[in-house]
Write an enzyme that holds these catalytic residues in place. Structure first.
Site, PDB file in Angstrom:
ATOM      1  N   HIS A 432      41.759 -31.969   9.376  1.00  0.00           N
ATOM      2  CA  HIS A 432      41.837 -30.692   8.699  1.00  0.00           C
ATOM      3  C   HIS A 432      41.977 -29.335   9.527  1.00  0.00           C
ATOM      4  CE1 HIS A 432      40.688 -27.200   6.360  1.00  0.00           C
ATOM      5  NE2 HIS A 432      41.258 -27.407   5.379  1.00  0.00           N
ATOM      6  N   CYS A 806      58.422 -32.469   8.782  1.00  0.00           N
ATOM      7  CA  CYS A 806      57.466 -31.073   8.548  1.00  0.00           C
ATOM      8  C   CYS A 806      56.037 -31.477   8.916  1.00  0.00           C
ATOM      9  CB  CYS A 806      57.654 -30.287   7.042  1.00  0.00           C
ATOM     10  SG  CYS A 806      57.212 -31.535   5.855  1.00  0.00           S
TER      11      CYS A 806
END
Length: 851
Positions: A432, A806
Site C-alpha cells: 500500500h 493498469c
C-alpha cells in the site's frame, strides 16, 4: 620488428600486436574500446604518443603462460624507452586492472633522468614505479611502503622492502618488467573477483581484455611540464563548463588527488593553466571540440605537458549523472552531432527517476542508518512522525516530516499527503505504501531493516535510536535512510527534459496513460503528457473528513433507502471530483474504476476511534462495535469488495454512475466533449457485468432525461482474477475494454500477498525460485499467459475491444515490451512513472520497429 594483424596472429601471440595508426586494423572487440578510441584520436591529428595494441587473443595467451616478445615490443619504442600499459576491455564500464606507468625505469634510467630533470624528480617517478610494480605486479601489501616524500632514502627503503619480501632485487631488465606487468594484468582480469565484478556490470562471462602499450610523456622538464585531466561539461548538471585539474611536474591522473593541483581556467582560488599557458589551454579546448564533434560524445581528456609540448594520453566518456546524461544527449542532437533517435536511445528510461524528484546530492557525505526497498524514487528530509495526525499537524506548522509506520493502511492517506516522505518497516514494491507513494510522487522506502517501537515512538537501528522529531533523510531512489539533513539536488524538469520526451513521443507506438485518483494526480499526469487517465481509484476520494462521516453513515444504514440517503450527501462531492478530472484532462480519456475496497477499511480500528464514531452516529458503542466486528473478514482482499459490493449494495455504484454522468453533462455544457470510461473492478463472472451494466445504463438514461442532453460512455472490466482472464471471451460481450490490473492478478495467480511477499522474496530470487520479484517485473510465463489468453479471447468476441494494463507493471520497461508485443493499446502507470514509460516505449519502437 614485424607487426602482424590480430586476425593473422592467432597462432603466434608472441608477436601479436598492432601499432595504433590512422589506417591500422583496430577493432573494438579484438583490441578493446581504449585502443579504438586512441586510433580515433590519432585520426583527429591529436598529439597522441606512440601506442601499440595487444588484442584479447594475445592477452588470453599471456594469462595461460604463453611468452610474449617483450624485448621486441620495447624495441618498437626506440632506445631505452619508458612506457605505460593500460587495460582496454570491449566496454569501458567493465573496469580492468590498474594502469602501470614508467615501465622500463631502472637504475640506469634513473641516473639519466636525474641528470636531465634533477634528483628529486627522478627519485619521485622511480619510487612511484617501484611501489606500483610491487603492489600491482608482485602483489605486496601497499602498507609496506610508507607514504614519505620522494628522496634517495625513501627510494632505497622501497627497493630494500621489495628485495626482502621477494628474495630478489627489483628487476632491472625492461623486457622482464613489461613481461611481468602484462602477465599480472592478464591474470588479474581472469581472476574470480574481477570476473564477478564485471558480470555485475553486465559483462559476459568470457568478456575479452585488450591491452595498450604507450610511450610515456613524462610531465617533467624545466619548461611548463605536468599532467592533468579536462572535460567540458559539468558531470552533475551537464551544463557546458570547463572542469579539471592540472599538476605541475606530475604524471597520469595525479592532478585529481593532489591538493596543490591548479584549476584549468582563471579562478579566484589561485593560478590556472589558462594563465600560465594560454596557448596550451586553447589547444585543449580545440581538441575537446574535435572529440565532441567526431567522436559524438563529451569526452574527458587526460593530457601531459613536457617542456611546453602537449600530449593527449587518453580520452574517456565523461562520467555523468542521469540529469547530465540527458542534457548532453539533447545538446548533441540539437547541434547535429547525433540524430534525435540516438539521443533518445542514449538515455536509460529508469534514469529519469533521478530527474523527476529531488535527489540526494552525490557529492555529499551519507550517514546510512538503514536500508530497505526503494519503493518510490526521490529523496526528502524531515522530522520523524509516527501517525497521520502528527503528519498533518507538522504540515500545518510548515515543517517537513517523514511518516514512519510499520505498514500503511488506507486511513494513512491523509498523512501521506502531508508528509515529505514515507518509511515503513514492512512491505514490498506493490505494498500500500509503495503504490500510493508512487502515485503521489512521494519518496518512500519500505521493508527497512529497522525496529519500530510504536509505544515509545522510536525506531531502533543497529545500536542507534531515533525518536519523534529527529531529522532523517529518506532516499527512495537507493532505498537508504540517512541520519540528519543532507544537501539535495532539485528536480530537473527543464527544457532538455521536455525536448527529449517530445522526441520519444514521435517514435513510440503504444499509448501511455496515468493512474490518477485526485485532481492533483490528474494535473501531474497532464504535466507529464499522459494520454489520459487509465485508472482513477474513486475510493481514495472518500477518506477526507467530511466524506468519511457520510461513508460511515452509509455503512451503518439498515435499509437501501437509508444507504441511498447517506450516499446522496456524497453525490455532489463525487460530481465535483469528476468535473475537475474531466476539465484537467481536457478531452483526454478518463477511466474511472467504481468503488473497490472492503467497507471495514473506512472504520476506525481502535477502541477510542469506535467510541468517537458511536458519538458521531448517536448509536450505542456496543452496536457500533458489533457492526464493525461483523464487517471483519478472514481475508478481506478476497472478500466483500469490488463488483461484489456493487451487486450486494448497488446503491454505491448507482451514486457513482450518477455523479460521473452528471459531471459529463456539466462539462459538456461548458463546451468540452467527454466520453467517460467506467470500469468494474474484481470481476470473475459475466453475470456480474450484466447486473452492473443494467443499473449503470438505467442511471445513464435517467440523467439523459433530466438533463435533456445525450452523451456517450464506455463500460469495461478490470481483469484482476485468473477466472476473468480465462472467461474474457464471454465477459467481452458486455465490455468495451479490458484493463488488466496486474497487481491483484499477480497476487491471485501466485497466491501471494503483495504486502507480505517482501519478507521472503529476496531469498526466492537469490535461490532461483523466481527469476525476479513478480510484483516488480511482470511474470510473462504465468501472469503474462493469462494476459495473452484474456486479450485473445476478448478480441475474438469483440474485435474492437480496447486492451491495456493498469497495474504498477505499466511503468516497467520489460512489462511495456510484453504489452507492445502482445498488441495492447496502452499501458497506465503512476503519474511520476509516465515519463519513464514514454521513453521506454520509444526505445522499444526504435530498437525493434517490427513488433
Amino acid at each position: 620488428m614485424q607487426k602482424l594483424d590480430p586476425v593473422l596472429s592467432i597462432g603466434d601471440p608472441g608477436v601479436a600486436f598492432t601499432e595504433v595508426t590512422p589506417t591500422a586494423r583496430i577493432d573494438r572487440v579484438a583490441h578493446g574500446w581504449r585502443a579504438k578510441c586512441l586510433q580515433r584520436l590519432v585520426r583527429l591529428d591529436l598529439p597522441v604518443p606512440q601506442t601499440v595494441a595487444l588484442p584479447a587473443l594475445t592477452v588470453r595467451g599471456i594469462a595461460a603462460g604463453t611468452p610474449v616478445d617483450c624485448a621486441g615490443i620495447m624495441a618498437h619504442f626506440g632506445a631505452a624507452p619508458l612506457i605505460s600499459v593500460r587495460p582496454s576491455p570491449e566496454n569501458p564500464d567493465w573496469g580492468g586492472p590498474a594502469t602501470v606507468l614508467n615501465i622500463g625505469l631502472n637504475a640506469d634510467r634513473h641516473r639519466a633522468l636525474a641528470a636531465r630533470h634533477g634528483q628529486q624528480a627522478a627519485d619521485a617517478i622511480y619510487l612511484r614505479f617501484v611501489q606500483s610494480y610491487a603492489t600491482h605486479v608482485a602483489r605486496l601489501d601497499p602498507d609496506m611502503f610508507a607514504a614519505t616524500a620522494p628522496s634517495p632514502e625513501a627510494l632505497k627503503a622501497a627497493l630494500q622492502v621489495y628485495m626482502t619480501e621477494m628474495d630478489e632485487e627489483f628487476p632491472q631488465d625492461p623486457a622482464k618488467q613489461l613481461s611481468e606487468v602484462l602477465r599480472s594484468m592478464a591474470r588479474a582480469w581472469e581472476g574470480t573477483t574481477a570476473r564477478l565484478l564485471r558480470q555485475a556490470k553486465g559483462a559476459p562471462v568470457d568478456a575479452p581484455l585488450g591491452l595498450v602499450v604507450q610511450a610515456m610523456a613524462q610531465g617533467l622538464g624545466q619548461g611548463i611540464s605536468g599532467s592533468g585531466v579536462v572535460q567540458f561539461v559539468d558531470p552533475v548538471t551537464g551544463e557546458p563548463q570547463i572542469t579539471g585539474r592540472y599538476l605541475g611536474q606530475g604524471q597520469g591522473r595525479d592532478a585529481l588527488q593532489a591538493s596543490q593541483a591548479m584549476f584549468l581556467t582563471r579562478d579566484a582560488r589561485g593560478p590556472s593553466l589558462e594563465e600560465i599557458a594560454p596557448d596550451l589551454m586553447a589547444d585543449l579546448i580545440r581538441h575537446g571540440a574535435a572529440c565532441r564533434a567526431r567522436l559524438r560524445e563529451e569526452m574527458q581528456i587526460e593530457f601531459t605537458i613536457e617542456d611546453g609540448r602537449l600530449a593527449v594520453l587518453d580520452a574517456i566518456k565523461v562520467q555523468r549523472s542521469a540529469r547530465a546524461g540527458l542534457r548532453i544527449a539533447v545538446a548533441l542532437a540539437e547541434d547535429g552531432v547525433i540524430p534525435r533517435e540516438e539521443a533518445v536511445l542514449r538515455v536509460e528510461p529508469r534514469a529519469l527517476s533521478e530527474l523527476l524528484h529531488p535527489q540526494v546530492d552525490p557529492r555529499g557525505v551519507r550517514d546510512v542508518i538503514a536500508r530497505g526497498i526503494a519503493a518510490s524514487p526521490g529523496a526528502a528530509v524531515g522530522r520523524i512522525v509516527f501517525s497521520s495526525h502528527a503528519a498533518q499537524a507538522s504540515a500545518a506548522r510548515g515543517e517537513p516530516c517523514i511518516l514512519v509506520r510499520r505498514e500503511t493502511a488506507p486511513e494513512d492517506i491523509r498523512g501521506m499527503h502531508s508528509a515529505a516522505g514515507v518509511l515503513t518497516e514492512r512491505g514490498g514494491v506493490t505494498s500500500h505504501a509503495a503504490v500510493i507513494a508512487r502515485g503521489l510522487g512521494l519518496p518512500c522506502v519500505v521493508g527497512a531493516d529497522l525496529r519500530l517501537d510504536g509505544k515509545n515512538k522510536r525506531i531502533h537501528v543497529e545500536g542507534r535510536s531515533f525518536g519523534e522529531g529527529d531529522v532523517i533523510t529518506v532516499d527512495g531512489t537507493t532505498g537508504q535512510v540517512l541520519a540528519g539533513s543532507v544537501d539535495m539536488l532539485a528536480p530537473a524538469l527543464d527544457s532538455h527534459f521536455q525536448t527529449l520526451l517530445g522526441w520519444a513521443d514521435e517514435f513510440r507506438d503504444i499509448g501511455v496513460r496515468a493512474n490518477a485518483d485526485t485532481p492533483a494526480d490528474a494535473a501531474t499526469a497532464r504535466q507529464f503528457a499522459a494520454q489520459g487517465i487509465g485508472l482513477c481509484r474513486t475510493e481514495h476520494m472518500f477518506f477526507e473528513e467530511d466524506r468519511l462521516v457520510a461513508m460511515r453513515e452509509m455503512i451503518f444504514a439498515d435499509t437501501s433507502k437509508d444507504r441511498a440517503a447517506a450516499l446522496a450527501r456524497l453525490l455532489p462531492m463525487q460530481r465535483a471530483d469528476f468535473v475537475q478530472l474531466f476539465e484537467i484532462m481536457a478531452g483526454l480519456p478518463v477511466c474511472i474504476r467504481l468503488f473497490d475496497p472492503p467497507l471495514h477499511e473506512f472504520l476506525p480500528h481502535s477502541r477510542e476511534g469506535l467510541r468517537e464514531l458511536a458519538e458521531a452516529l448517536d448509536k450505542p458503542l456496543s452496536e457500533v462495535t458489533r457492526r464493525a466486528e461483523a464487517l471483519t473478514e478472514f481475508n478481506p482482499m478476497l472478500g466483500m469488495r469490488g463488483v461484489r459490493l456493487g451487486v450486494v449494495l448497488p446503491e454505491i455504484y448507482d451514486m457513482q454512475a450518477q455523479a460521473i454522468f452528471e459531471a459529463t453533462v456539466e462539462v459538456a455544457r461548458r463546451g468540452a466533449a467527454v466520453v467517460p470510461e467506467i470500469m468494474i473492478p474484481l470481476v470473475s463472472a459475466r453475470r456480474e457485468v450484466e447486473l452492473v451494466k443494467t443499473r449503470v445504463d438505467a442511471v445513464a438514461a435517467a440523467v439523459r432525461v433530466r438533463a435533456g442532453m445525450d452523451f456517450d460512455y464506455k463500460l469495461g472490466v478490470m481483469v484482476e482474477t485468473p477466472r476473468a482472464a480465462l472467461r474474457a471471451g464471454e465477459i467481452a460481450q458486455h465490455a468495451a475494454f479490458l484493463s488488466f490490473g496486474t497487481n491483484d492478478l499477480t497476487q491471485m495467480t501466485y497466491g501471494l500477498s503483495r504486502d507480505d511477499a517482501g519478507r521472503f522474496m529476496n531469498t526466492y530470487v537469490q535461490q532461483g525460485v523466481f527469476p525476479e520479484d513478480p510484483f516488480h517485473i511482470l511474470d510473462v510465463d504465468g501472469v503474462g499467459e493469462l494476459l495473452l489468453i484474456g486479450a485473445e479471447r476478448g478480441r475474438k468476441t469483440r474485435p474492437d475491444l480496447t486492451v491495456s494494463i493498469c497495474g504498477e507493471h505499466g511503468g516497467n520497461p520489460e512489462s511495456i515490451a510484453f504489452c507492445r508485443k502482445a498488441g495492447f493499446d496502452y499501458v497506465s502507470c503512476s503519474p511520476y512513472r509516465v515519463p519513464l514509460a514514454r521513453l521506454a516505449a520509444a526505445h522499444l519502437a526504435l530498437i525493434d520497429p517490427s513488433n
